[in-house]
Design a protein around this motif. Structure first.
Motif, PDB file in Angstrom:
ATOM      1  N   GLN A 112      48.732  59.976  36.357  1.00 56.72           N
ATOM      2  CA  GLN A 112      47.448  60.725  35.651  1.00 56.72           C
ATOM      3  C   GLN A 112      46.942  59.603  34.865  1.00 56.72           C
ATOM      4  OE1 GLN A 112      51.019  63.799  34.574  1.00 56.72           O
ATOM      5  NE2 GLN A 112      49.106  64.906  34.242  1.00 56.72           N
ATOM      6  N   PRO A 113      45.755  59.568  35.276  1.00 56.48           N
ATOM      7  CA  PRO A 113      44.810  58.570  34.757  1.00 56.48           C
ATOM      8  C   PRO A 113      44.412  58.674  33.268  1.00 56.48           C
ATOM      9  CG  PRO A 113      43.418  59.563  36.343  1.00 56.48           C
ATOM     10  CD  PRO A 113      44.786  60.153  36.679  1.00 56.48           C
ATOM     11  N   GLU A 114      44.198  60.272  32.950  1.00 54.94           N
ATOM     12  CA  GLU A 114      43.486  60.268  31.692  1.00 54.94           C
ATOM     13  C   GLU A 114      44.715  60.596  30.732  1.00 54.94           C
ATOM     14  OE1 GLU A 114      39.852  62.515  34.032  1.00 54.94           O
ATOM     15  OE2 GLU A 114      42.025  63.405  34.110  1.00 54.94           O
ATOM     16  N   LYS A 115      45.055  59.997  29.807  1.00 55.50           N
ATOM     17  CA  LYS A 115      45.977  60.531  28.855  1.00 55.50           C
ATOM     18  C   LYS A 115      45.441  61.668  27.962  1.00 55.50           C
ATOM     19  CE  LYS A 115      49.051  58.274  25.335  1.00 55.50           C
ATOM     20  NZ  LYS A 115      48.800  56.902  24.622  1.00 55.50           N
ATOM     21  N   LEU A 116      44.124  61.623  27.611  1.00 58.66           N
ATOM     22  CA  LEU A 116      43.459  62.726  26.709  1.00 58.66           C
ATOM     23  C   LEU A 116      42.346  63.059  27.383  1.00 58.66           C
ATOM     24  CD1 LEU A 116      43.491  60.808  23.418  1.00 58.66           C
ATOM     25  CD2 LEU A 116      45.037  62.367  24.172  1.00 58.66           C
ATOM     26  N   LEU A 117      41.935  64.604  27.181  1.00 59.12           N
ATOM     27  CA  LEU A 117      40.769  65.248  27.941  1.00 59.12           C
ATOM     28  C   LEU A 117      40.286  66.192  26.901  1.00 59.12           C
ATOM     29  CD1 LEU A 117      39.011  65.084  30.432  1.00 59.12           C
ATOM     30  CD2 LEU A 117      40.612  66.814  31.480  1.00 59.12           C
ATOM     31  N   SER A 118      39.058  66.208  26.817  1.00 63.23           N
ATOM     32  CA  SER A 118      38.555  66.988  25.663  1.00 63.23           C
ATOM     33  C   SER A 118      37.323  67.909  26.540  1.00 63.23           C
ATOM     34  CB  SER A 118      38.060  66.469  24.441  1.00 63.23           C
ATOM     35  OG  SER A 118      39.035  66.002  23.746  1.00 63.23           O
ATOM     36  N   VAL A 119      37.489  69.069  26.456  1.00 60.51           N
ATOM     37  CA  VAL A 119      36.140  69.718  26.849  1.00 60.51           C
ATOM     38  C   VAL A 119      35.804  71.206  26.016  1.00 60.51           C
ATOM     39  CG1 VAL A 119      36.755  69.349  29.460  1.00 60.51           C
ATOM     40  CG2 VAL A 119      37.571  71.740  28.303  1.00 60.51           C
ATOM     41  N   PHE A 120      34.757  71.640  26.105  1.00 60.14           N
ATOM     42  CA  PHE A 120      34.423  72.830  25.310  1.00 60.14           C
ATOM     43  C   PHE A 120      34.575  74.105  26.014  1.00 60.14           C
ATOM     44  CE2 PHE A 120      32.377  71.118  21.382  1.00 60.14           C
ATOM     45  CZ  PHE A 120      31.910  69.982  21.807  1.00 60.14           C
ATOM     46  N   LYS A 121      35.098  75.086  25.211  1.00 57.84           N
ATOM     47  CA  LYS A 121      35.179  76.184  25.859  1.00 57.84           C
ATOM     48  C   LYS A 121      34.034  76.890  26.747  1.00 57.84           C
ATOM     49  CE  LYS A 121      35.666  81.164  24.338  1.00 57.84           C
ATOM     50  NZ  LYS A 121      35.500  81.967  23.242  1.00 57.84           N
ATOM     51  N   GLY A 122      34.506  77.356  27.917  1.00 54.09           N
ATOM     52  CA  GLY A 122      33.606  77.748  29.172  1.00 54.09           C
ATOM     53  C   GLY A 122      33.149  76.424  29.919  1.00 54.09           C
ATOM     54  N   ALA A 123      33.434  75.435  29.794  1.00 58.00           N
ATOM     55  CA  ALA A 123      33.196  74.295  30.438  1.00 58.00           C
ATOM     56  C   ALA A 123      34.238  74.139  31.574  1.00 58.00           C
ATOM     57  CB  ALA A 123      33.043  72.847  29.723  1.00 58.00           C
ATOM     58  N   PRO A 124      34.019  73.640  32.755  1.00 60.30           N
ATOM     59  CA  PRO A 124      34.917  73.210  33.986  1.00 60.30           C
ATOM     60  C   PRO A 124      35.841  72.052  33.567  1.00 60.30           C
ATOM     61  CG  PRO A 124      32.623  72.324  34.409  1.00 60.30           C
ATOM     62  CD  PRO A 124      32.587  72.876  33.245  1.00 60.30           C
ATOM     63  N   VAL A 125      36.933  72.044  33.928  1.00 59.59           N
ATOM     64  CA  VAL A 125      38.022  71.073  33.661  1.00 59.59           C
ATOM     65  C   VAL A 125      38.633  70.557  34.831  1.00 59.59           C
ATOM     66  CG1 VAL A 125      39.769  72.809  32.951  1.00 59.59           C
ATOM     67  CG2 VAL A 125      39.798  70.341  32.019  1.00 59.59           C
ATOM     68  N   GLU A 126      38.807  69.391  34.847  1.00 58.45           N
ATOM     69  CA  GLU A 126      39.642  68.974  36.174  1.00 58.45           C
ATOM     70  C   GLU A 126      40.557  67.812  35.548  1.00 58.45           C
ATOM     71  OE1 GLU A 126      38.502  67.825  40.420  1.00 58.45           O
ATOM     72  OE2 GLU A 126      37.863  66.019  39.086  1.00 58.45           O
ATOM     73  N   LEU A 127      41.933  68.014  35.680  1.00 65.46           N
ATOM     74  CA  LEU A 127      42.923  67.231  35.259  1.00 65.46           C
ATOM     75  C   LEU A 127      43.321  66.373  36.579  1.00 65.46           C
ATOM     76  CD1 LEU A 127      43.452  69.700  33.448  1.00 65.46           C
ATOM     77  CD2 LEU A 127      45.044  68.228  32.358  1.00 65.46           C
ATOM     78  N   LYS A 128      43.113  64.943  36.679  1.00 68.95           N
ATOM     79  CA  LYS A 128      43.474  64.166  37.883  1.00 68.95           C
ATOM     80  C   LYS A 128      45.090  63.721  37.892  1.00 68.95           C
ATOM     81  CE  LYS A 128      38.954  62.270  38.537  1.00 68.95           C
ATOM     82  NZ  LYS A 128      38.293  63.065  37.834  1.00 68.95           N
ATOM     83  N   CYS A 129      45.265  63.956  39.187  1.00 68.70           N
ATOM     84  CA  CYS A 129      46.667  63.531  39.589  1.00 68.70           C
ATOM     85  C   CYS A 129      46.671  62.689  40.881  1.00 68.70           C
ATOM     86  CB  CYS A 129      47.635  64.621  39.601  1.00 68.70           C
ATOM     87  SG  CYS A 129      49.256  64.300  40.247  1.00 68.70           S
ATOM     88  N   ASN A 130      47.196  61.655  41.041  1.00 70.87           N
ATOM     89  CA  ASN A 130      47.072  60.791  42.408  1.00 70.87           C
ATOM     90  C   ASN A 130      48.834  60.395  42.693  1.00 70.87           C
ATOM     91  OD1 ASN A 130      44.325  60.080  41.206  1.00 70.87           O
ATOM     92  ND2 ASN A 130      44.392  60.365  43.560  1.00 70.87           N
ATOM     93  N   TYR A 131      49.304  60.409  43.673  1.00 69.08           N
ATOM     94  CA  TYR A 131      50.562  60.038  44.099  1.00 69.08           C
ATOM     95  C   TYR A 131      50.695  59.128  45.085  1.00 69.08           C
ATOM     96  CZ  TYR A 131      49.948  63.077  48.181  1.00 69.08           C
ATOM     97  OH  TYR A 131      49.462  63.566  49.429  1.00 69.08           O
ATOM     98  N   SER A 132      51.827  58.424  45.218  1.00 68.14           N
ATOM     99  CA  SER A 132      52.108  57.667  45.961  1.00 68.14           C
ATOM    100  C   SER A 132      53.300  58.065  46.765  1.00 68.14           C
ATOM    101  CB  SER A 132      52.176  56.112  45.641  1.00 68.14           C
ATOM    102  OG  SER A 132      53.232  55.928  44.413  1.00 68.14           O
ATOM    103  N   TYR A 133      53.336  58.364  48.095  1.00 65.57           N
ATOM    104  CA  TYR A 133      54.454  58.554  48.577  1.00 65.57           C
ATOM    105  C   TYR A 133      53.848  58.752  50.412  1.00 65.57           C
ATOM    106  CZ  TYR A 133      58.230  61.388  50.576  1.00 65.57           C
ATOM    107  OH  TYR A 133      59.188  61.800  51.378  1.00 65.57           O
ATOM    108  N   SER A 134      54.728  57.987  51.143  1.00 64.27           N
ATOM    109  CA  SER A 134      54.160  58.068  52.536  1.00 64.27           C
ATOM    110  C   SER A 134      54.611  59.159  53.185  1.00 64.27           C
ATOM    111  CB  SER A 134      54.772  56.744  53.359  1.00 64.27           C
ATOM    112  OG  SER A 134      56.401  56.868  53.192  1.00 64.27           O
ATOM    113  N   GLY A 135      55.625  60.194  52.837  1.00 66.50           N
ATOM    114  CA  GLY A 135      55.986  61.209  53.486  1.00 66.50           C
ATOM    115  C   GLY A 135      55.440  62.562  53.172  1.00 66.50           C
ATOM    116  N   SER A 136      56.105  63.638  53.374  1.00 68.42           N
ATOM    117  CA  SER A 136      55.310  64.988  53.025  1.00 68.42           C
ATOM    118  C   SER A 136      55.575  65.388  51.460  1.00 68.42           C
ATOM    119  CB  SER A 136      55.570  65.933  53.794  1.00 68.42           C
ATOM    120  OG  SER A 136      54.804  65.849  55.010  1.00 68.42           O
ATOM    121  N   PRO A 137      54.827  65.397  50.313  1.00 68.43           N
ATOM    122  CA  PRO A 137      55.441  65.896  49.343  1.00 68.43           C
ATOM    123  C   PRO A 137      55.202  67.042  48.789  1.00 68.43           C
ATOM    124  CG  PRO A 137      53.087  64.946  48.814  1.00 68.43           C
ATOM    125  CD  PRO A 137      53.574  64.946  50.447  1.00 68.43           C
ATOM    126  N   GLU A 138      56.190  67.657  47.877  1.00 70.86           N
ATOM    127  CA  GLU A 138      55.728  68.740  47.117  1.00 70.86           C
ATOM    128  C   GLU A 138      55.143  68.574  45.913  1.00 70.86           C
ATOM    129  OE1 GLU A 138      59.759  70.861  47.995  1.00 70.86           O
ATOM    130  OE2 GLU A 138      58.601  72.399  47.388  1.00 70.86           O
TER     131      GLU A 138
END
Lengths: 111, 113
Positions: free
Chosen positions: A6-32
Motif C-alpha cells: 500500500q504505497p500511501e501511508k496517509l491520504l486526505s480528501v475533502f468530503k464529497g471528493a472521490p477517493v482511491e486507496l491503492k493496493c498492489n500485490y505480488s503473487y504468481s497464482g490466483s489470490p483472494e
C-alpha cells in the motif's frame, strides 16, 4: 517477499471528493484479496472481498490481474469513512487461511 | 452479533517474563489465528490453529511462542520469555472455515520493558 503493498501511508480528501486507496500485490497464482477497515478505537473488520464483487458503504474494489492491483474506490467520500484501511491477500485454494496484510493507509476525510 | 474477545486489553511486563494472552473466539468457529502488529508496521501472521493443533506458523512463531485451546472456549498465546521486540498489538481472529471471513478481536497491547 513483499506480498501486499500500500504505497500511501496517509491520504486526505475533502468530503464529497472521490477517493482511491491503492493496493498492489505480488503473487504468481490466483489470490483472494480483501480490504479490512479499522475505525478509531475499533477492531479490524472486513470491508469487502474481491470474490463477492459487492459494494459496501459505497466502496468498491476490482481485482486487476494484469496490474496486480486491488484498489479501493469510493466516488464521494464521507467524514465517517476516516479510518485505517488494510489490503490483505490470501492464496486462493490455500488450506491454511493465512492473511498477508499491507502496511495500511490512514484515510482522513475533511468536512 | 457475536464477537471475538481478548483479555487483557493492555499488558506491561518485564523482559524475560512469561505472558499469556487470552482470546475467546466466536462460538461456532473452528479456525483460530494470532496476528501481531508492531507499532508503525504491518499486521503479521503468527499462527493458525485447527482441530487442536497448529495448522501453520510463520517464521516469527519460534520456540518462545506456544498456543493452546485449554477448554471449549479459550484460545491462548503464550510467550515464554518476553523480549523487548515482542512489544506489539496482538490480534486474535477466528473463522468458521479457513476460506471464510476472519473476525478479529480488539487486540492486546503488550509492552515489554
Amino acid at each position: 517477499a513483499q506480498r501486499v503493498t500500500q504505497p500511501e501511508k496517509l491520504l486526505s480528501v475533502f468530503k464529497g471528493a472521490p477517493v482511491e486507496l491503492k493496493c498492489n500485490y505480488s503473487y504468481s497464482g490466483s489470490p483472494e484479496l480483501f480490504w479490512y477497515v479499522q475505525y478509531s478505537r475499533q477492531r479490524l473488520q472486513l470491508l469487502l472481498r474481491h470474490i463477492s464483487r459487492e459494494s459496501i458503504k459505497g466502496f468498491t474494489a476490482d481485482l486487476n490481474k494484469g496490474e496486480t492491483s486491488f484498489h479501493l474506490k469510493k466516488p464521494f467520500a464521507q467524514e465517517e469513512d476516516s479510518a485505517m484501511y488494510y489490503c490483505a491477500l490470501r492464496f486462493r485454494g490455500s488450506t491454511l487461511g493465512r492473511l498477508y496484510f499491507g502496511r495500511g493507509t490512514q484515510l482522513t476525510v475533511w468536512p | 452479533e457475536p464477537e471475538v474477545t481478548q483479555t487483557p486489553s493492555h499488558q506491561v511486563t518485564q523482559m524475560g517474563q512469561e505472558v499469556i494472552l487470552r482470546c475467546v473466539p466466536i462460538s461456532n468457529h473452528l479456525y483460530f489465528y494470532w496476528y501481531r502488529q508492531i507499532l508503525g508496521q504491518k499486521v503479521e501472521f503468527l499462527v493458525s490453529f485447527y482441530n487442536n493443533e497448529i495448522s501453520e506458523k510463520s517464521e516469527i512463531f519460534d520456540d518462545q511462542f506456544s498456543v493452546e485451546r485449554p477448554d471449549g472456549s479459550n484460545f491462548t498465546l503464550k510467550i515464554r520469555s518476553t523480549k523487548l521486540e515482542d512489544s506489539a498489538m496482538y490480534f486474535c481472529a477466528s473463522s468458521r472455515d479457513r476460506r471464510e471471513t476472519q473476525y478479529f478481536g480488539p487486540g492486546t497491547r503488550l509492552l515489554v520493558l
